[in-house]
Design a protein around this motif. Structure first.
Motif, PDB file in Angstrom:
ATOM      1  N   ASP A 179     -32.854   7.108  46.965  1.00 24.26           N
ATOM      2  CA  ASP A 179     -32.535   5.582  46.879  1.00 24.26           C
ATOM      3  C   ASP A 179     -31.481   5.174  48.115  1.00 24.26           C
ATOM      4  N   ALA A 180     -31.839   4.079  48.754  1.00 21.52           N
ATOM      5  CA  ALA A 180     -30.880   3.602  49.757  1.00 21.52           C
ATOM      6  C   ALA A 180     -29.550   3.229  49.259  1.00 21.52           C
ATOM      7  N   ALA A 181     -29.334   2.820  47.983  1.00 14.30           N
ATOM      8  CA  ALA A 181     -28.070   2.593  47.497  1.00 14.30           C
ATOM      9  C   ALA A 181     -27.301   3.788  47.397  1.00 14.30           C
ATOM     10  N   THR A 238     -24.829  -6.983  54.631  1.00 10.42           N
ATOM     11  CA  THR A 238     -24.539  -6.008  55.767  1.00 10.42           C
ATOM     12  C   THR A 238     -23.219  -6.524  56.510  1.00 10.42           C
ATOM     13  N   LEU A 288     -20.721  -1.512  46.754  1.00  9.62           N
ATOM     14  CA  LEU A 288     -21.866  -0.595  47.591  1.00  9.62           C
ATOM     15  C   LEU A 288     -23.238  -0.580  47.401  1.00  9.62           C
ATOM     16  N   VAL A 289     -23.220  -0.557  45.956  1.00  9.89           N
ATOM     17  CA  VAL A 289     -24.602  -0.380  45.487  1.00  9.89           C
ATOM     18  C   VAL A 289     -25.402  -1.800  45.347  1.00  9.89           C
ATOM     19  N   THR A 305     -26.081  -3.064  48.894  1.00 11.56           N
ATOM     20  CA  THR A 305     -27.271  -2.503  49.629  1.00 11.56           C
ATOM     21  C   THR A 305     -28.714  -3.249  48.741  1.00 11.56           C
ATOM     22  N   ARG A 306     -28.482  -3.324  47.488  1.00 13.95           N
ATOM     23  CA  ARG A 306     -29.642  -4.043  46.673  1.00 13.95           C
ATOM     24  C   ARG A 306     -29.753  -5.488  47.192  1.00 13.95           C
ATOM     25  N   GLN A 365     -27.803   6.571  49.245  1.00 13.56           N
ATOM     26  CA  GLN A 365     -27.510   6.897  50.748  1.00 13.56           C
ATOM     27  C   GLN A 365     -26.306   6.247  51.125  1.00 13.56           C
ATOM     28  N   ARG A 366     -26.071   4.983  50.871  1.00 13.93           N
ATOM     29  CA  ARG A 366     -24.855   4.169  51.333  1.00 13.93           C
ATOM     30  C   ARG A 366     -23.811   4.864  50.459  1.00 13.93           C
ATOM     31  N   GLY A 413     -28.882  -6.898  50.145  1.00 16.76           N
ATOM     32  CA  GLY A 413     -28.923  -6.926  51.651  1.00 16.76           C
ATOM     33  C   GLY A 413     -27.465  -7.277  52.156  1.00 16.76           C
TER      34      GLY A 413
END
Length: 165
Positions: free
Chosen positions: A37-39, A129, A120-121, A124-125, A41-42, A127
């Motif tokens: 999950d990218a979130a 940045t 942060l999650v 990420t969800r 990873q962040r 977008g």
């Protein structure tokens, strides 16, 4: 209540929404497939961006513990919000009724880490940045912004509390 305690007034509906966010967050950090999950990873950034091997080794040694800590923090925050447990059939007036979330001094760091992790999650969800890189029509940004508002309020309350000691 101790002088180190922080009281966070929230509308009933705010407390319920925060509980729902925490429940979703707990499902995310406790998921067996959490590595993809990218979130997440962040939440567990690369320790050595210029060294893939060292980064992988570091992640292998620390990632699970870090996510377990995030889970423990979120569970503690959720327990502090027990006064906001869902009530069925709330009128609009009842939903807007303020209640106090009482945060013991030794729980404050967990609150700060958890609200930051939730942001942060969510970032990420949706977008995000940078501060201005979002779709203002995306309703999720309102939640992201609200979490930031509450986080800032807790930081200010902690600063004021600490200035007294």
């Amino acid at each position: 209540m101790s002088a180190r305690t922080i009281v966070l007034p929230l509308a009933q509906i705010e407390g319920q929404h925060l509980i729902a966010l925490l429940d979703e967050f707990l499902l995310l950090v406790d998921a067996p497939e959490r590595d993809e999950d990218a979130a997440l990873q962040r939440l567990t950034p690369t320790a050595y961006p210029d060294d893939d091997e060292a980064s992988q080794e570091y992640a292998m040694l620390t990632r699970g513990d870090l996510l377990d800590r995030r889970s423990q923090d979120a569970a503690l925050v959720r327990a502090d919000l027990a006064v906001f447990e869902r009530e069925d059939g709330l009128t609009r007036r009842d939903a807007m009724r303020p209640r106090d979330a009482v945060i013991a001094g030794d729980h404050l760091d967990a609150w700060l880490r958890t609200l930051t992790a939730l942001r942060l999650v969510l970032a990420t969800r949706i977008g995000i940045t940078s501060a201005d890189a979002h779709d203002p029509d995306d309703e999720r940004f309102g939640v992201y912004d609200w979490l930031g508002y509450r986080l800032e309020g807790l930081i200010q309350a902690a600063d004021e509390r600490d200035a007294r000691f």
